[in-house]
Design a protein around this motif. Sequence first.
Motif, PDB file in Angstrom:
ATOM      1  N   VAL A   1       0.824  -1.216   0.000  1.00  0.00           N
ATOM      2  CA  VAL A   1       0.000   0.000   0.000  1.00  0.00           C
ATOM      3  C   VAL A   1       0.853   1.259   0.000  1.00  0.00           C
ATOM      4  CG1 VAL A   1      -1.750   1.311   1.269  1.00  0.00           C
ATOM      5  CG2 VAL A   1      -1.904  -1.194   1.142  1.00  0.00           C
ATOM      6  N   ASN A   2       1.863   1.312   0.875  1.00  0.00           N
ATOM      7  CA  ASN A   2       2.626   2.545   1.059  1.00  0.00           C
ATOM      8  C   ASN A   2       3.943   2.582   0.296  1.00  0.00           C
ATOM      9  OD1 ASN A   2       0.649   3.492   2.964  1.00  0.00           O
ATOM     10  ND2 ASN A   2       1.576   2.143   4.495  1.00  0.00           N
ATOM     11  N   GLY A   3       4.394   1.450  -0.212  1.00  0.00           N
ATOM     12  CA  GLY A   3       5.635   1.419  -0.978  1.00  0.00           C
ATOM     13  C   GLY A   3       6.889   1.517  -0.137  1.00  0.00           C
ATOM     14  N   ASN A   4       6.766   1.337   1.175  1.00  0.00           N
ATOM     15  CA  ASN A   4       7.918   1.452   2.066  1.00  0.00           C
ATOM     16  C   ASN A   4       8.601   0.094   2.204  1.00  0.00           C
ATOM     17  OD1 ASN A   4       7.369   4.182   2.562  1.00  0.00           O
ATOM     18  ND2 ASN A   4       5.955   3.666   4.223  1.00  0.00           N
ATOM     19  N   MET A   5       9.860   0.024   1.761  1.00  0.00           N
ATOM     20  CA  MET A   5      10.598  -1.233   1.755  1.00  0.00           C
ATOM     21  C   MET A   5      11.392  -1.398   3.054  1.00  0.00           C
ATOM     22  SD  MET A   5       9.770  -2.438  -1.144  1.00  0.00           S
ATOM     23  CE  MET A   5      10.940  -3.772  -1.361  1.00  0.00           C
ATOM     24  N   PRO A   6      11.667  -2.645   3.462  1.00  0.00           N
ATOM     25  CA  PRO A   6      12.516  -2.866   4.637  1.00  0.00           C
ATOM     26  C   PRO A   6      13.880  -2.212   4.443  1.00  0.00           C
ATOM     27  CG  PRO A   6      11.458  -4.911   3.936  1.00  0.00           C
ATOM     28  CD  PRO A   6      11.197  -3.917   2.865  1.00  0.00           C
ATOM     29  N   GLN A   7      14.320  -1.465   5.444  1.00  0.00           N
ATOM     30  CA  GLN A   7      15.567  -0.702   5.353  1.00  0.00           C
ATOM     31  C   GLN A   7      16.714  -1.454   6.020  1.00  0.00           C
ATOM     32  OE1 GLN A   7      15.771   2.638   3.621  1.00  0.00           O
ATOM     33  NE2 GLN A   7      14.127   1.307   2.850  1.00  0.00           N
ATOM     34  N   THR A   8      17.564  -2.057   5.193  1.00  0.00           N
ATOM     35  CA  THR A   8      18.759  -2.730   5.677  1.00  0.00           C
ATOM     36  C   THR A   8      19.917  -2.363   4.759  1.00  0.00           C
ATOM     37  OG1 THR A   8      18.432  -4.732   4.341  1.00  0.00           O
ATOM     38  CG2 THR A   8      17.375  -4.678   6.517  1.00  0.00           C
TER      39      THR A   8
END
Length: 439
Positions: free
Chosen positions: A101-108
């Motif tokens: 929905v928001n397009g926010n990917m896991p940040q690693t």
Amino acid sequence: MSRVAIGLVLAGLLLFTAAPAMAVICTVDAVPAATLLLPYFEVDLNNPNGLTTLFSVNNASATAILVHVVMWSDLSVPVLDFNIYLTGYDVQSVNLRDIIVNGNMPQTASAGQDPTDTISPKGSFSQDINFASCNGVLPPPALPAFFTAHLQAALTGKPSAILKGNCAGQALGDNIARGYITMDTVNNCSLRFPGDVGYFAAGGTGDVTNQDVLWGDWFIVNSAQNFAEGSDLVHIEAAPGVGVSGAIPTNPATTTSGRYTFYGRYDAWTAIDNREPLATEFAARYLNGGPFSGGTSLLCWRDSKVNQGPFTCPATPGVMPVWYPLGQEGIVIFDEQEHPVVPQTFPFSPQPPTGSLTPCPAETQRVQVNGASFPVPFSFGWLYMDMNTTVAAAGSNPPVDPAAAQAWIIYTLASNGHFGVGIDAIRLDSACAASHFVP
């Protein structure tokens, strides 16, 4: 030093020097593995407080690793892939609403992309290294609006511009995104899918490695109804072997060409993926009443044995993938006094359009026990489910047993608005040597 202090030190040394637990290939149990499977997910696109799916991927070793994640539709078309970096003993949690929905990917990010150690901080017992292949890839940017539109369309059975106007899943009309996810240990950041050249190579020398270090869990949450259910992810081991960290597998069950392996359909049944297959026969309880007012549903993952691509819209029976709907060798419905009912089924796919029971026709789905697609004559009892099937579109594959068809079944028991539980169905065999017995 006191005896208590010495004991604590020794216990700590044992904890951090012990190797991850190992299990027997072809048993599929919850031990560190080279591949994880989230068999089913759902995200309600109409309600921001409605259904969503969360999962975690964890590193059971001190060694830093890369994980390649692939999101698949409910008809097994890949729609997204991305990479996750884990320091030693690291954990990464993912809410699929954030992505779809928001397009926010896991940040690693590995050490080279995270010089200040703030994105993927290293613990005192953990390794933190650089994967140069991840430069410009990690940490991933947010997905643009056109790509989240693709995900939402592809996972609800609608045409996707990214797929050139084709479809990837079933159009069930409820605007719930459905599918499944695979996670593999890898040597490098890549955007290849299983089936692409270079993803698998002998002895874990392609993108994919044979490191049995992953573990994880999943939850399907409905905040609006104050309800959640969850269980372990499916842990799929690569065969232990010789060489550095057992990188060169030697177990014939997962190294012999023609044998059934988890990714067999993507590597021409050569066993080059070295992954153990899942089971084909299951036992599952159902309880529709009493404290379980919400009844029982099955989360069914199936293997069509076909490398499926996008197909012409709309997803109707005439233009569904040629293997759809998937059948099974047999289902027996028991009550709690062992009285059996045996509905008509056929051991081949695709199934006839009428006249047989096909409760799990897609590659992944939620099926309500005693719902329209799976009627049962009893309120309480258990199910014997032989999910083997020959698939015309797959030909004589897997070569060792073309009728074998790996699957995974979870049964969830619910009390409306109060609680839920997810339980892996009992595995009665392994696709390493599939049973074809139906009572």
